[in-house]
Design an enzyme around this catalytic site. Structure first.
Site, PDB file in Angstrom:
ATOM      1  N   ILE A 477      -9.244  -3.415  -7.081  1.00 51.81           N
ATOM      2  CA  ILE A 477      -9.907  -2.299  -7.774  1.00 51.81           C
ATOM      3  C   ILE A 477      -9.000  -1.745  -8.869  1.00 51.81           C
ATOM      4  O   ILE A 477      -9.154  -0.607  -9.292  1.00 51.81           O
ATOM      5  CB  ILE A 477     -10.331  -1.203  -6.772  1.00 51.81           C
ATOM      6  CG1 ILE A 477      -9.122  -0.599  -6.040  1.00 51.81           C
ATOM      7  CG2 ILE A 477     -11.298  -1.783  -5.754  1.00 51.81           C
ATOM      8  CD1 ILE A 477      -9.485   0.608  -5.174  1.00 51.81           C
ATOM      9  N   THR A 479      -5.697  -2.319  -8.396  1.00 49.66           N
ATOM     10  CA  THR A 479      -4.488  -2.147  -7.609  1.00 49.66           C
ATOM     11  C   THR A 479      -3.493  -3.282  -7.768  1.00 49.66           C
ATOM     12  O   THR A 479      -2.320  -3.122  -7.465  1.00 49.66           O
ATOM     13  CB  THR A 479      -4.901  -2.047  -6.135  1.00 49.66           C
ATOM     14  OG1 THR A 479      -5.977  -2.988  -5.940  1.00 49.66           O
ATOM     15  CG2 THR A 479      -5.424  -0.674  -5.814  1.00 49.66           C
ATOM     16  N   ALA A 521      -2.728  -4.150   0.346  1.00 46.49           N
ATOM     17  CA  ALA A 521      -1.659  -5.088  -0.016  1.00 46.49           C
ATOM     18  C   ALA A 521      -0.945  -5.587   1.226  1.00 46.49           C
ATOM     19  O   ALA A 521      -0.735  -6.792   1.405  1.00 46.49           O
ATOM     20  CB  ALA A 521      -0.672  -4.409  -0.962  1.00 46.49           C
ATOM     21  N   ARG A 624       9.094  -3.575   0.952  1.00 50.87           N
ATOM     22  CA  ARG A 624       9.234  -4.562  -0.120  1.00 50.87           C
ATOM     23  C   ARG A 624       8.187  -4.305  -1.203  1.00 50.87           C
ATOM     24  O   ARG A 624       7.000  -4.162  -0.902  1.00 50.87           O
ATOM     25  CB  ARG A 624       9.035  -5.977   0.435  1.00 50.87           C
ATOM     26  CG  ARG A 624       9.306  -7.082  -0.596  1.00 50.87           C
ATOM     27  CD  ARG A 624       8.878  -8.466  -0.098  1.00 50.87           C
ATOM     28  NE  ARG A 624       9.453  -8.786   1.198  1.00 50.87           N
ATOM     29  CZ  ARG A 624      10.677  -9.289   1.377  1.00 50.87           C
ATOM     30  NH1 ARG A 624      11.437  -9.556   0.341  1.00 50.87           N
ATOM     31  NH2 ARG A 624      11.116  -9.522   2.599  1.00 50.87           N
ATOM     32  N   ILE A 625       8.623  -4.238  -2.435  1.00 47.35           N
ATOM     33  CA  ILE A 625       7.701  -4.105  -3.566  1.00 47.35           C
ATOM     34  C   ILE A 625       7.238  -5.510  -3.929  1.00 47.35           C
ATOM     35  O   ILE A 625       8.056  -6.394  -4.203  1.00 47.35           O
ATOM     36  CB  ILE A 625       8.390  -3.419  -4.757  1.00 47.35           C
ATOM     37  CG1 ILE A 625       8.872  -2.003  -4.364  1.00 47.35           C
ATOM     38  CG2 ILE A 625       7.469  -3.373  -5.973  1.00 47.35           C
ATOM     39  CD1 ILE A 625       7.790  -1.057  -3.916  1.00 47.35           C
ATOM     40  N   GLN A 634       0.579   1.702 -10.199  1.00 41.98           N
ATOM     41  CA  GLN A 634      -0.083   2.485  -9.156  1.00 41.98           C
ATOM     42  C   GLN A 634       0.568   3.855  -9.020  1.00 41.98           C
ATOM     43  O   GLN A 634      -0.110   4.853  -8.819  1.00 41.98           O
ATOM     44  CB  GLN A 634      -0.011   1.737  -7.825  1.00 41.98           C
ATOM     45  CG  GLN A 634      -0.982   0.569  -7.736  1.00 41.98           C
ATOM     46  CD  GLN A 634      -2.392   1.048  -7.474  1.00 41.98           C
ATOM     47  OE1 GLN A 634      -2.716   1.472  -6.375  1.00 41.98           O
ATOM     48  NE2 GLN A 634      -3.225   1.016  -8.478  1.00 41.98           N
ATOM     49  N   LYS A 698       5.054  -1.911   2.496  1.00 43.85           N
ATOM     50  CA  LYS A 698       4.188  -0.808   2.899  1.00 43.85           C
ATOM     51  C   LYS A 698       3.275  -0.412   1.731  1.00 43.85           C
ATOM     52  O   LYS A 698       3.414  -0.889   0.614  1.00 43.85           O
ATOM     53  CB  LYS A 698       5.022   0.391   3.347  1.00 43.85           C
ATOM     54  CG  LYS A 698       5.727   0.139   4.669  1.00 43.85           C
ATOM     55  CD  LYS A 698       6.374   1.387   5.239  1.00 43.85           C
ATOM     56  CE  LYS A 698       7.632   1.765   4.500  1.00 43.85           C
ATOM     57  NZ  LYS A 698       8.476   2.716   5.259  1.00 43.85           N
ATOM     58  N   GLU A 702      -1.403   4.953  -2.929  1.00 47.68           N
ATOM     59  CA  GLU A 702      -1.757   6.372  -2.847  1.00 47.68           C
ATOM     60  C   GLU A 702      -0.538   7.278  -2.773  1.00 47.68           C
ATOM     61  O   GLU A 702      -0.636   8.478  -2.968  1.00 47.68           O
ATOM     62  CB  GLU A 702      -2.606   6.604  -1.593  1.00 47.68           C
ATOM     63  CG  GLU A 702      -3.862   5.772  -1.584  1.00 47.68           C
ATOM     64  CD  GLU A 702      -4.598   5.859  -0.251  1.00 47.68           C
ATOM     65  OE1 GLU A 702      -5.824   5.872  -0.268  1.00 47.68           O
ATOM     66  OE2 GLU A 702      -3.950   5.909   0.796  1.00 47.68           O
TER      67      GLU A 702
END
Lengths: 739, 168
Positions: A477, A479, A521, A624-625, A634, A698, A702
């Site tokens: 969306i 993201t 994710a 972890r990104i 985001q 994680k 939001e």
């Protein structure tokens, strides 16, 4: 071509991840700021959204809506409407819905359009040959009502509130702690009802073929959306397929099926033709979900050294009668700050307004700005710098449950953010810095969002030519799902990302949790990782090595001193891996959250009351990104959402009849380009959370919005010397205080 | 009603049986050019921005029948996936979009906006009304008619600045 060789891997997240596989793979794609693979389609206008690429013979529907607030529809001038040019049908069907489904409902929302619960509720659908004819005919609709609008409840103060037992909790003695404290605050804040205002209005194009329905729509959670639509229509979920390859923004407003999907499906069934129903912007505001308004009482106390002894957070929110969703405003309050004496209260009132639902970070998005603004008040009362005050009160374990944190990087985010922002330069005395007409101030907030996961399945196919295909019904969306799932598969299989194709947004694909609650994710990403891990095992077999000794890079499998290209190894075979992740005990025995800190400088005009956000910066830790570029975007989006929340956005409701007064983008003010300064963002790239999932990643979608408004209103307090406890802080409120 | 539109250099002879068809709906439904987006149908969001005879307009606020003989550029005329314009590439590099729905409007608007600046049009923020400079504040002001709810504004500004500097 022979049948694919299938393998699968299931994992339930019961324990700490010990493998940390993504730190041992060597493709070097994961976490990089890779451009979005679908970017060329989006920037050229060739990505297909819901109300596009209509099948031949498509006709158009327009919703007819109630002009009363409460009562029953007893008649409609359907015969007259049917005689209007191009009109094909006027549909009043008991299967039509009152309000959209809530996220994850998996069953139809309340049905039966004859009973009216709020002004503007859809009561019928007019279908005509052209869009213009349908719109015109719907405008000419005249309903007869049994009008009970005088019994409607519009204003929160007049609502009856329920106090669900399971949502109250306490430890120690809050009242006593407040009395005995060296410093305390007992304050009431309000946050307004807000609207998601995604750029793409809700739309659905429905067609039936051989008894099976296909809907191209704009939805976030396709697996449960198909179940919701099937339930509403009274058909088996197998008979429903939903396509949402590109979704023009959701923010929670598209978690559940909505009026347009049910209406279009019923009309298409009756007419035997494809039907397109696109909500007009006003209809989006008035008939899809809103974020509930809230009243929040916050009680905080600390001792003479600034150590917190009490945390109380009681909230009052609303929804339509019978709706189970109730914004979990206090969600992060139990574990963020220390204090032995605690109280959580939650109350839900029933209003005759369009339904309340999830909007970006339901709970923390409006809870954290209030508790954090109150933290700023307590720090000031105690005479301690707000950064220092927070650093003194980060608990070792979740103070409400005694559970350990899976990890907690809050202190580091605050310290790092303060240093980068130049917090030391903050005016020590509120209202003490001035540049001409402008009052200058700085504020900060801790940023907290719980971390969640949902069951997800994905399929990864390794083709004989060494390319891979990722498939799941996950949505993107905005993201970055296309990006991160491509990267995860490429990293795990040792392929350049251009060798990986990711197909999403089709409910016929393996079911994921979808996009919502910042779970997408971590959940769908882990399912892709597991599917690829199953493939790695198969590849290891063919390399005659242990999977732990297998290295995959640039399409080559390496074990010890042997190496072979994947296409050579596959020898014409297709390998198909399926991965499934389910949440388990890990989230029960460890408190999981994503963390951050934001800092803000504002200038407040003493002449006009205008607030300019001059600088905004944030530091975030979310495990972890997966893609540094999309994760940063985001965070940008979340922080700018926070600017809107602090300064602009409020649903204005007419107290007499519940009419949505500012039901368009000229009157409901979302931030525009000039409202937004340069924003500095740092992601803690070394963060890993072994209890979250095997990727150790994680949610971040939001996170960044959960506290921004507190940084802004605290900066306004620092600039002006006045507290503003009723969001948004518009010019009139500022001018009233500044005199 | 017969209307001739020249869209992205190609002439289209449209027979409209309804004068209420907006220019936006004519593009999307009659010419199958879905790149131009409908965000509000109200002139409030900018998702439907196209360039008509050199000027950017909200195509939802204009009826198709008013544009007989006009030259129209839509996002499809700016660049295709295989042959992207510098502005489009800059939007990808800087992540000047997320969901992508406002993006065609942003890019068409930005393209026309840079041309307005080259022609010396001032904005309400311009210090020099005759020779306005391309500052970040000017970009923000001139792009404030295009709403992005995903809120990629800082990235959009970066993409536009880079494109303008590359063309200078």
């Amino acid at each position: 071509m022979s049948d694919p060789i299938t393998v699968s891997l299931f994992h339930r997240m019961n324990f700490r991840d010990e493998e940390n596989l993504l730190d041992r793979t060597v493709q070097g794609v994961i976490s990089t700021p890779m451009d979005r693979p679908e970017g060329p389609l989006k920037v050229s206008g060739t990505a297909t959204y819901a109300d596009e690429d209509h099948p031949p013979g498509t006709v158009y529907g327009w919703l007819v809506r109630a002009t009363i607030t409460k009562g029953w529809v007893v008649g409609l001038n359907s015969r007259a409407l049917r005689r209007m040019p191009g009109v094909l049908a006027v549909i009043r069907d008991e299967r039509m819905i009152r309000n959209p489904a809530q996220g994850g409902d998996a069953k139809s929302p309340y049905q039966g359009p004859a009973e009216v619960f709020y002004k503007g509720q859809p009561i019928a659908l007019v279908v005509a040959e052209t869009f213009e004819q349908a719109r015109d005919a719907a405008t000419a609709a005249q309903a007869e009502y049994l009008d009970r609008s005088h019994k409607a409840v519009i204003v929160p103060a007049e609502a009856e509130y329920e106090t669900p037992r399971g949502e109250q909790s306490s430890q120690g003695d809050l009242d006593r702690a407040m009395q005995e404290a060296a410093f305390s605050v007992d304050v009431e804040y309000t946050t307004p009802s807000m609207s998601h205002a995604s750029m793409e209005p809700h739309a659905a194009v429905a067609w039936w073929q051989d008894g099976r329905l296909t809907v191209r729509g704009s939805y976030q959670m396709l697996n449960t959306n198909a179940q919701e639509l099937a339930d509403a229509l009274g058909v088996s979920p197998k008979k429903v397929r939903i396509l949402s390859q590109y979704v023009g923004g959701g923010f929670g407003s598209k978690l559940g099926i909505s009026h347009e999907a049910v209406g279009a499906a019923i009309a298409a069934q009756k007419l035997g033709r494809p039907v397109a129903v696109a909500l007009h912007r006003r209809q989006v505001f008035e008939t899809t979900h809103r974020r509930s308004e809230s009243r929040q009482r916050v009680r905080l106390a600390c001792d003479a050294e600034g150590r917190m002894t009490a945390v109380g957070h009681e909230v009052w929110v609303s929804n339509l009668p019978g709706e189970s969703f109730s914004e979990p405003v206090t969600q992060s309050t139990p574990f963020t700050w220390a204090g032995e004496n605690r109280l959580i209260g939650h109350h839900i009132g029933r209003l005759n307004l369009n339904g309340a639902g999830s909007m970006r970070a339901p709970g923390e998005a409006i809870g954290v700005p209030v508790t954090e603004a109150a933290m700023d008040e307590l720090a000031e009362a105690a005479g301690i710098d707000p950064v220092e005050f927070r650093l003194r009160n980060i608990p070792e374990v979740d103070p409400s449950s005694g559970k350990p944190f899976s990890n907690n990087r809050l202190a580091e985010c605050i310290r790092r953010g303060a240093e980068k922002f130049g917090w030391a330069d903050r005016p020590k005395q509120p209202g003490s810095r001035r540049e001409g007409e402008w009052l200058i101030g700085m504020g900060m907030s801790a940023i907290i969002r719980v971390n969640m996961m949902g069951p997800s399945t994905a399929r990864v196919t390794l083709n004989p030519d060494g390319t891979a295909l990722v498939e799941t019904d996950m949505t993107d969306i905005g993201t970055g799902s296309y990006s991160i799932l491509t990267q995860i598969a490429a990293e795990m299989l040792g392929l350049p990302p251009e060798k990986v194709t990711t197909m999403l947004g089709d409910s016929d694909l393996p079911p994921s949790i979808g996009s919502g609650g910042s779970r997408g994710a971590a959940s769908s990403g882990t399912s892709v990782m597991l599917a690829a891990k199953a493939l790695r095992k198969k590849i290891a077999e063919r390399m005659d090595c242990d999977p732990d000794d297998l290295t995959l890079k640039d399409g080559t499998a390496i074990a010890g001193n042997r190496q072979r290209s994947l296409s050579d190894l596959l020898a014409g075979d297709t390998l198909e891996g399926t991965g499934t992740i389910k949440p388990g005990l890990a989230e029960m025995h460890h408190r999981q959250a994503s963390w951050g800190a934001e800092f803000c400088e504002v200038a407040v005009s003493s002449v006009t009351g205008e607030v300019h956000v001059r600088r905004l910066s944030g530091v975030f830790a979310a495990g972890r990104i997966l893609n540094a570029k999309t994760a940063r975007s985001q965070c940008l989006g979340g922080m700018i959402f926070g600017i809107g929340q602090a300064l602009h956005e409020k649903v204005e409701t007419d107290a007499r009849d519940g009419n949505f007064v500012n039901r368009d983008l000229a009157e409901y003010h979302v931030p525009a380009n000039l409202d937004v300064p340069h924003i500095d963002i740092e992601l803690l790239m070394d963060d890993r959370d072994a209890y979250a999932n095997p990727m150790r990643a994680k949610g971040i979608g939001e996170l960044a919005t959960c506290g921004t408004a507190a940084a802004i209103v605290s900066a306004i307090a620092n600039a002006t010397g006045h507290r503003f406890r009723h969001f948004p802080v518009t010019l009139d409120k500022v001018l009233e205080k500044l005199g | 009603m017969d209307v001739t539109l020249t869209v992205n250099g190609a002439q289209h002879d449209l027979r409209l049986d309804d004068p209420r068809v907006s220019l936006l709906d004519a593009l999307r439904q009659h010419l199958d050019l879905n790149g131009t987006k409908k965000g509000c149908d109200h002139g409030q969001c900018g998702a439907c921005t196209v360039i008509v005879n050199g000027r950017r307009i909200n195509s939802c606020l204009s009826l198709a029948v008013m544009h007989d003989g006009d030259e129209i550029t839509t996002i499809e005329g700016i660049g295709t996936p295989d042959d992207l314009a510098p502005m489009q590439r800059a939007f990808i590099r800087h992540d000047g979009f997320q969901c992508g729905y406002c993006t065609p409007g942003q890019i068409v608007s930005a393209t026309a906006m840079l041309e307005e600046l080259r022609q010396g049009w001032p904005s309400q923020l311009s210090d020099d009304l005759k020779n306005p400079e391309l500052t970040d504040e000017e970009i923000r002001e001139r792009m404030s008619g295009n709403i992005c709810r995903c809120s990629c504004y800082p990235n959009i500004v970066d993409a536009i600045r880079e494109t303008a500097e590359g063309a200078a």
